[in-house]
Design a protein around this motif. Sequence first.
Motif, PDB file in Angstrom:
ATOM      1  N   GLN A  32       0.501  -1.021  -0.070  1.00 44.46           N
ATOM      2  CA  GLN A  32      -0.209  -0.092   0.169  1.00 44.46           C
ATOM      3  C   GLN A  32       1.344   0.671  -0.134  1.00 44.46           C
ATOM      4  OE1 GLN A  32      -3.261   0.262   3.277  1.00 44.46           O
ATOM      5  NE2 GLN A  32      -4.227   1.791   1.864  1.00 44.46           N
ATOM      6  N   ALA A  33       0.587   1.937  -1.609  1.00 46.77           N
ATOM      7  CA  ALA A  33       1.778   2.965  -1.307  1.00 46.77           C
ATOM      8  C   ALA A  33       0.756   4.213  -0.672  1.00 46.77           C
ATOM      9  CB  ALA A  33       1.650   3.767  -2.424  1.00 46.77           C
ATOM     10  N   PRO A  34       1.256   5.314   0.093  1.00 44.15           N
ATOM     11  CA  PRO A  34       1.138   6.501   0.073  1.00 44.15           C
ATOM     12  C   PRO A  34      -0.654   7.112  -0.397  1.00 44.15           C
ATOM     13  CG  PRO A  34       2.942   6.586   0.871  1.00 44.15           C
ATOM     14  CD  PRO A  34       2.864   5.311  -0.424  1.00 44.15           C
ATOM     15  N   GLY A  35      -1.373   6.982   0.034  1.00 44.80           N
ATOM     16  CA  GLY A  35      -2.598   7.678  -0.675  1.00 44.80           C
ATOM     17  C   GLY A  35      -2.897   6.686  -1.356  1.00 44.80           C
ATOM     18  N   LYS A  36      -2.942   5.748  -1.577  1.00 41.32           N
ATOM     19  CA  LYS A  36      -3.383   4.609  -3.050  1.00 41.32           C
ATOM     20  C   LYS A  36      -4.392   3.426  -1.403  1.00 41.32           C
ATOM     21  CE  LYS A  36      -0.789   5.860  -5.964  1.00 41.32           C
ATOM     22  NZ  LYS A  36       0.236   4.955  -8.033  1.00 41.32           N
ATOM     23  N   GLN A  37      -4.599   3.012  -2.383  1.00 37.65           N
ATOM     24  CA  GLN A  37      -5.469   1.303  -2.439  1.00 37.65           C
ATOM     25  C   GLN A  37      -4.216  -0.071  -2.045  1.00 37.65           C
ATOM     26  OE1 GLN A  37      -8.771  -0.035  -4.527  1.00 37.65           O
ATOM     27  NE2 GLN A  37     -10.085   1.676  -2.796  1.00 37.65           N
ATOM     28  N   THR A  47       7.533   1.928  -3.799  1.00 40.35           N
ATOM     29  CA  THR A  47       7.842   2.557  -2.261  1.00 40.35           C
ATOM     30  C   THR A  47       6.282   2.450  -1.306  1.00 40.35           C
ATOM     31  OG1 THR A  47       9.644   4.319  -2.554  1.00 40.35           O
ATOM     32  CG2 THR A  47       7.416   5.115  -1.135  1.00 40.35           C
ATOM     33  N   ALA A  48       6.251   1.633  -1.106  1.00 39.40           N
ATOM     34  CA  ALA A  48       5.234   1.159   0.510  1.00 39.40           C
ATOM     35  C   ALA A  48       5.255   0.171   1.111  1.00 39.40           C
ATOM     36  CB  ALA A  48       4.090   0.317  -1.215  1.00 39.40           C
ATOM     37  N   VAL A  49       4.323   0.208   2.485  1.00 37.41           N
ATOM     38  CA  VAL A  49       4.332  -0.411   3.505  1.00 37.41           C
ATOM     39  C   VAL A  49       3.898  -1.773   2.527  1.00 37.41           C
ATOM     40  CG1 VAL A  49       3.472  -1.009   5.674  1.00 37.41           C
ATOM     41  CG2 VAL A  49       3.564   1.430   5.013  1.00 37.41           C
ATOM     42  N   TYR A  50       4.718  -3.055   3.183  1.00 40.26           N
ATOM     43  CA  TYR A  50       4.414  -3.966   2.222  1.00 40.26           C
ATOM     44  C   TYR A  50       3.999  -5.461   2.884  1.00 40.26           C
ATOM     45  CZ  TYR A  50       6.119  -3.353  -2.256  1.00 40.26           C
ATOM     46  OH  TYR A  50       7.527  -2.484  -3.605  1.00 40.26           O
ATOM     47  N   ASP A  55      -6.937 -14.075   5.286  1.00 40.02           N
ATOM     48  CA  ASP A  55      -7.680 -13.963   6.019  1.00 40.02           C
ATOM     49  C   ASP A  55      -6.649 -13.324   7.575  1.00 40.02           C
ATOM     50  OD1 ASP A  55      -8.741 -16.989   5.092  1.00 40.02           O
ATOM     51  OD2 ASP A  55      -9.737 -14.809   5.188  1.00 40.02           O
ATOM     52  N   TYR A  56      -5.643 -13.882   7.383  1.00 42.52           N
ATOM     53  CA  TYR A  56      -4.433 -13.665   7.677  1.00 42.52           C
ATOM     54  C   TYR A  56      -3.392 -12.401   7.662  1.00 42.52           C
ATOM     55  CZ  TYR A  56      -6.406 -17.422  10.309  1.00 42.52           C
ATOM     56  OH  TYR A  56      -7.420 -18.386  11.100  1.00 42.52           O
ATOM     57  N   TRP A  57      -2.804 -12.060   8.449  1.00 43.70           N
ATOM     58  CA  TRP A  57      -2.047 -10.446   7.870  1.00 43.70           C
ATOM     59  C   TRP A  57      -1.038  -9.791   9.045  1.00 43.70           C
ATOM     60  CZ3 TRP A  57      -3.118  -7.855   2.884  1.00 43.70           C
ATOM     61  CH2 TRP A  57      -4.387  -8.536   1.999  1.00 43.70           C
ATOM     62  N   GLY A  58      -0.107  -9.488   7.820  1.00 43.28           N
ATOM     63  CA  GLY A  58       1.162  -9.417   9.572  1.00 43.28           C
ATOM     64  C   GLY A  58       1.033  -7.891   9.149  1.00 43.28           C
ATOM     65  N   GLN A  59       2.080  -6.891  10.143  1.00 45.39           N
ATOM     66  CA  GLN A  59       1.447  -5.841  10.616  1.00 45.39           C
ATOM     67  C   GLN A  59       1.872  -4.711   9.425  1.00 45.39           C
ATOM     68  OE1 GLN A  59       4.521  -7.414  11.321  1.00 45.39           O
ATOM     69  NE2 GLN A  59       6.313  -6.156  11.081  1.00 45.39           N
ATOM     70  N   GLY A  60       2.779  -5.282   8.222  1.00 48.56           N
ATOM     71  CA  GLY A  60       3.325  -4.438   7.837  1.00 48.56           C
ATOM     72  C   GLY A  60       5.240  -3.995   7.530  1.00 48.56           C
ATOM     73  N   THR A  61       6.091  -3.452   6.584  1.00 45.47           N
ATOM     74  CA  THR A  61       7.026  -2.980   6.455  1.00 45.47           C
ATOM     75  C   THR A  61       7.512  -1.993   5.424  1.00 45.47           C
ATOM     76  OG1 THR A  61       8.806  -3.698   6.760  1.00 45.47           O
ATOM     77  CG2 THR A  61       8.178  -5.122   5.137  1.00 45.47           C
ATOM     78  N   LEU A  62       7.854  -1.340   6.256  1.00 43.65           N
ATOM     79  CA  LEU A  62       8.067  -0.172   4.660  1.00 43.65           C
ATOM     80  C   LEU A  62       9.093  -0.418   3.862  1.00 43.65           C
ATOM     81  CD1 LEU A  62       7.094   2.536   4.128  1.00 43.65           C
ATOM     82  CD2 LEU A  62       8.040   3.568   6.184  1.00 43.65           C
ATOM     83  N   VAL A  63       8.887   0.437   2.753  1.00 44.49           N
ATOM     84  CA  VAL A  63      10.130   0.574   1.614  1.00 44.49           C
ATOM     85  C   VAL A  63      10.060   1.576   1.406  1.00 44.49           C
ATOM     86  CG1 VAL A  63      10.714  -1.077  -0.759  1.00 44.49           C
ATOM     87  CG2 VAL A  63      10.112  -2.986   1.558  1.00 44.49           C
ATOM     88  N   THR A  64      11.486   1.962   0.946  1.00 43.22           N
ATOM     89  CA  THR A  64      11.266   3.494   0.386  1.00 43.22           C
ATOM     90  C   THR A  64      12.371   3.521  -0.503  1.00 43.22           C
ATOM     91  OG1 THR A  64      10.441   4.541   3.234  1.00 43.22           O
ATOM     92  CG2 THR A  64      11.730   6.110   0.969  1.00 43.22           C
ATOM     93  N   VAL A  65      12.018   3.540  -1.954  1.00 44.19           N
ATOM     94  CA  VAL A  65      12.893   3.548  -2.665  1.00 44.19           C
ATOM     95  C   VAL A  65      13.233   5.391  -3.199  1.00 44.19           C
ATOM     96  CG1 VAL A  65      13.767   3.073  -4.872  1.00 44.19           C
ATOM     97  CG2 VAL A  65      11.822   1.593  -3.620  1.00 44.19           C
ATOM     98  N   SER A  66      14.689   5.586  -3.278  1.00 43.59           N
ATOM     99  CA  SER A  66      14.726   6.587  -3.061  1.00 43.59           C
ATOM    100  C   SER A  66      15.479   7.051  -4.741  1.00 43.59           C
ATOM    101  CB  SER A  66      15.682   7.511  -2.648  1.00 43.59           C
ATOM    102  OG  SER A  66      16.809   6.881  -2.899  1.00 43.59           O
ATOM    103  N   SER A  67      14.844   8.430  -5.531  1.00 44.89           N
ATOM    104  CA  SER A  67      15.478   8.510  -6.459  1.00 44.89           C
ATOM    105  C   SER A  67      16.707   9.075  -6.637  1.00 44.89           C
ATOM    106  CB  SER A  67      14.338   9.208  -7.481  1.00 44.89           C
ATOM    107  OG  SER A  67      14.328  10.590  -7.083  1.00 44.89           O
TER     108      SER A  67
END
Length: 123
Positions: free
Chosen positions: A38-43, A90-93, A111-123
């Motif tokens: 899930q990227a910022p501001g997106k589904q 770039t998103a929370v995975y 049905d089951y979800w983890g808490q997410g890990t943030l990936v940030t890719v800089s240009s």
Amino acid sequence: VQLQASGGGLVQAGGSLRLSCAASGGTFSSYAMGWFRQAPGKQREFVAAVSRSGGSIYVVHSVKGRFTISRDNANNTVYLQMNSLKPEDTAVYYCAARWEAVTDTINYEYDYWGQGTLVTVSS
């Protein structure tokens, strides 16, 4: 089943990261696994899936050839290897699980979800 994702971080465009998702509290080999982001501001969007056995794999077109999903049933872990990363990755995975009766079925709903890990890719 409980899921714990890890491996996110900051990386330059063109770099690589490997995400891990450790499962506990269930028979891991009975669960089909998937990765979403899930990227910022997106589904939230589906990224990749692997069947219970690891014999069937699916990745979405936007990451095909760059991302690889795999699993290690002996160590209750699913991985997402991400190469040639782009800023648009770039998103929370999130990793996800679904109990599945059929060995090589690919699932798109979980049905089951983890808490997410943030990936940030800089240009």
